[in-house]
Design an enzyme around this catalytic site. Structure first.
Site, PDB file in Angstrom:
ATOM      1  N   ASP A   1     -14.348  81.468  36.277  1.00 25.89           N
ATOM      2  CA  ASP A   1     -13.935  81.490  34.881  1.00 25.89           C
ATOM      3  C   ASP A   1     -12.434  81.822  34.879  1.00 25.89           C
ATOM      4  OD1 ASP A   1     -15.668  82.652  31.897  1.00 25.89           O
ATOM      5  OD2 ASP A   1     -13.792  81.550  32.161  1.00 25.89           O
TER       6      ASP A   1
HETATM    7  C1  GLC Z   1     -12.946  81.143  28.972  1.00 28.50           C
HETATM    8  C2  GLC Z   1     -14.457  81.186  28.912  1.00 28.50           C
HETATM    9  C3  GLC Z   1     -15.153  80.031  29.563  1.00 28.50           C
HETATM   10  C4  GLC Z   1     -14.300  78.785  29.450  1.00 28.50           C
HETATM   11  C5  GLC Z   1     -13.038  79.034  30.246  1.00 28.50           C
HETATM   12  C6  GLC Z   1     -12.107  77.812  30.220  1.00 28.50           C
HETATM   13  O1  GLC Z   1     -12.430  82.393  29.294  1.00 28.50           O
HETATM   14  O2  GLC Z   1     -15.059  82.385  29.398  1.00 28.50           O
HETATM   15  O3  GLC Z   1     -16.432  79.887  28.933  1.00 28.50           O
HETATM   16  O4  GLC Z   1     -15.003  77.666  29.960  1.00 28.50           O
HETATM   17  O5  GLC Z   1     -12.320  80.168  29.793  1.00 28.50           O
HETATM   18  O6  GLC Z   1     -11.596  77.621  28.933  1.00 28.50           O
END
Ligand code: GLC
Length: 722
Positions: free
Chosen positions: A250
């Site tokens: 993430d």
């Molecule tokens: C965010 C979220 C995740 C998302 C990622 C990319 O922090 O936790 O669900 O896919 O960043 O945007």
């Protein structure tokens, strides 16, 4: 002849391999193109097909190995055409709604260059304080498993090379929805038995459905941050579940191993993550920088590095990117079409949940009434919900949709108050206006901004003066219908008894107002069911349908009294219901429970049968299925859909089992006065469970089944033999 991933890998240096294991976002296309030339594996979508093609051209024609890029984006419930939020979709209890979203989303996204979406989110959660419940499918592992798998299939289709397919990403692996206190990013701690039975189940199902990728979660689980959790990333996800795709971090999740306290610095964090089974780093220090490679390559096992690169290359091969790295710019979709608007409206009509309808107040009359439409969502266009991109197609207003659909009603529209700021004068004005009306519709709820990531709330009542508004118009004695736009279950205890009708509309997307207007007009009957429990108070959390019975289940609610209870020496006979599991200051049970929901018509379930009343553990181990068949009769004067749920319970087992577990569900359309035959299959896996040694077991004994639609309920019994 296209090179195979293995051939490409063989030609790469260790530093080039490392560079491939990253996705970053860059506003500046020149910077992004430079990273593409240096061999980065993936980039966030640069907002158009043309700009995506430019980045792909830099990667394919100007980098040493010409490896095309994964182009990622959060397409969670729509790209340009926005569908209801995933929690709303779950309320439909119709996986076809999730497929419809995924199909339109994949078509729009891939046409503009996106080939990887960070969706579906399949985190189970029992805590509505957590803002991200809006992104998932609610509190039940089976519901989450069915919807998650459906969405994976919808995004990926039969062939990832297709121009209307994108790689799916199951997220966030795992236990993120169990954050203590419902506070986003917080610690999760649970038994391995519960982890298996509740939180891992949707991921298992999503991997089985062929998900191309999985995203690690921000939380620690039992003390180990998921971005460095070898036991789960490698032993469970890759070895036990057989996951062959790529595990992506993430955002900055790898670097956050430092504040988690398990890595000395970011290089140490990257090495630990990749060593634990993470394959693609999101954000953070550029892996293509020479000093990063120099610091890392000695710390990463070469075989692990190769495995991670092969997973990335194989996904690109599955997507057909080596043969066709560019998108056809002339076919780019940048706005909804009449067909996609019809699809999202049809989906939106299936999600609202009717929780009260005294009178019945709904559907509204078509003429001859003066109706006050008030509340912050009366003229708002905030219907899209969390996790939509700035270029998404907006929604209209409820006021316009209602005037359009019900032009012969005498509408008085006064939004009265702000959704979150105090507005005493607005409350007073609404009460004055109500006295001249035959009916009041209060469009209440939570703004989209109050749910989603980093949006946990400690108080989940309606914000601002909305409770006061509802109570003030109800106090006039004019009948009140409340429409609840929300990204989470809310505490409605203060006013729910004072209103005649309550329709939970969630956040329904680009055609939300039109769908609500059709429901209020009675063109379609609501049929949604709650995918997540509505607690009576935030203090009651966690409260969910599949709790354990405890040794002292309460039969009645609490009562506040100053008198001490005299236990005396009377022994057990005075243990009436005093010393049982409840709150002194709350009635028993939630305000509205999982699976609850009404219709404009009524149904009876008849003639329910099981395909067998006994099944051996041996045949279950071979995958035997039990089929429930029944007849649903529409005993009312309106067409409607009924939702049937099969819950099962084990009165005696080697460990305490939930009072009920959802084992199967279906939604069926039944014409007024008509009947429909339904079949619900219970997979063997629903009849076993993980014991306290975390072994999956089938256990001889009686299984009590209940077939219900929230109204009638038919008991069925099954014997599992040794
Ligand atoms: C965010 C979220 C995740 C998302 C990622 C990319 O922090 O936790 O669900 O896919 O960043 O945007």
């Amino acid at each position: 002849m296209t090179r195979t991933p293995e051939q490409i890998l063989a030609a790469m240096t260790p530093a080039e391999k490392l560079a491939q294991l990253q996705i970053v976002w860059r506003r500046d296309d020149a910077e992004a193109a430079d990273l593409a030339r240096r061999g980065i594996g993936a980039l966030f979508w640069p907002q158009s097909a043309a700009r995506t093609n430019a980045l792909q051209r830099a990667a394919v024609t100007e980098s040493r190995h010409g490896i095309p890029l994964l182009i990622g984006l959060d397409v969670v419930h729509g790209q340009f055409t926005i569908f209801p939020t995933p929690l709303a979709q779950a309320a439909s209890f119709d996986p076809a709604v999730a497929v419809a979203d995924a199909r339109v989303s994949a078509t729009e996204a891939r046409s503009s260059g996106v080939n990887w979406t960070f969706s579906p989110m399949v985190d189970v959660s029992r805590d509505p304080r957590w803002g991200r419940v809006v992104e998932g499918f609610g509190e039940d592992p089976h519901l989450g498993a069915v919807f998650g798998a459906a969405k994976v299939r919808g995004y990926q289709g039969e062939d990832l090379r297709a121009s209307d397919a994108v790689a799916a990403c199951l997220k966030h692996f795992v236990g993120y929805g169990a954050a203590e206190g419902g506070r986003d990013y917080n610690t999760a701690d649970m038994s391995l038995q519960r982890l298996r039975e509740v939180y891992l189940e949707p991921f298992r199902a999503g991997v089985a459905a062929g998900a191309a990728s999985v995203m690690a979660s921000f939380n620690t689980l039992n003390g180990v941050p998921m971005h460095a959790n070898r036991r789960l990333l490698t032993d469970v996800l890759k070895r036990e579940y057989g996951f062959e795709g790529t595990v992506v971090a993430d955002a900055e999740g790898v670097a956050q191993l430092v504040p988690h306290g398990v890595a000395a610095d970011e290089f140490d964090a990257i090495a630990r993550s990749i060593g634990a089974g993470l394959d693609t780093v999101m954000g953070g220090a550029l892996l293509s920088d020479p000093d990063t490679a120099a610091a890392l390559l000695d710390a990463i096992d070469p075989a692990r590095l190769d495995d991670a690169v092969l997973r990335m290359l194989r996904l690109k091969q599955r997507l057909g990117l080596f043969d066709r790295p560019y998108v056809d710019e002339s076919a780019e979709r940048t706005a909804p079409t009449p067909e996609t608007l019809a699809a999202t409206r049809a989906a939106a009509e299936r999600c609202p949940v009717l929780l009260k309808n005294d009178g019945p107040l709904l559907p509204l009359p078509s003429r001859g009434a003066r109706v006050l439409l008030t509340g912050p969502f009366a003229e708002s266009t905030d219907h899209l919900g969390a996790w939509v991109q700035h270029f998404a197609a907006g929604a209209g207003s409820l006021a316009d949709a209602l005037r359009e659909r019900l032009p012969h009603l005498d509408w008085v529209v006064d939004p009265s108050i702000d959704p979150v700021r105090p507005s005493a004068d607005g409350v007073a004005r609404a009460a004055r206006l109500a006295t001249d009306c035959d009916l009041v519709v209060v469009a209440a709820g939570e703004p989209s901004a109050l749910s989603g990531e980093a949006a946990s709330r400690s108080d989940i009542r309606l914000p601002g003066d909305q409770e006061a508004l509802i109570r003030a118009v109800a106090a006039t004695g004019v009948p009140v219908v409340v429409l609840l736009a929300t990204g989470r279950p809310l505490v409605v205890e203060a006013w729910a008894d004072e209103v005649g009708a309550l329709l939970v509309t969630w956040h329904l997307g680009t055609q939300g107002p039109e769908a609500i207007a059709r429901l209020l007009a009675g063109d379609v009957s609501p049929a949604g069911r709650l995918p997540m429990t509505f607690p009576r108070s935030v203090g009651q959390i966690p409260v969910h349908h599949d709790a354990l019975p405890t040794g002292r289940p309460a039969r009645t609610g609490g009562s506040l009294t100053a008198e001490r209870v005299d236990v005396g020496l009377n022994g057990p006979d005075n243990l009436d219901d005093t010393f049982t599991s409840k709150y002194l200051d709350l009635p028993l049970g939630p305000r509205f429970g999982f699976g609850e929901g009404l219709s404009y018509t009524t149904f009876e379930i008849e003639d329910a049968h099981l395909s067998t009343h006994t099944v051996s553990t041996e045949s279950l181990a071979r995958g035997a299925r039990i089929r429930v068949t029944a007849t649903v009769r529409n005993t009312g004067d309106r067409d409607g859909d009924d939702v049937l749920l099969v819950f099962l319970g084990s009165p005696v087992a080697r460990i305490s089992r939930p009072v009920q577990r959802l084992a199967a569900f279906t939604r069926v359309a039944v014409a007024a006065g008509g009947v429909a035959r339904v079949e619900l299959d219970i997979d063997a896996a629903q009849l076993g469970f993980f014991d306290d040694d975390v072994r999956f077991v089938f256990e001889p004994g009686r299984v009590e089944l209940v077939l219900t639609d929230g109204g009638s309920a038919l008991p069925l019994s099954l014997e599992i033999t040794g």
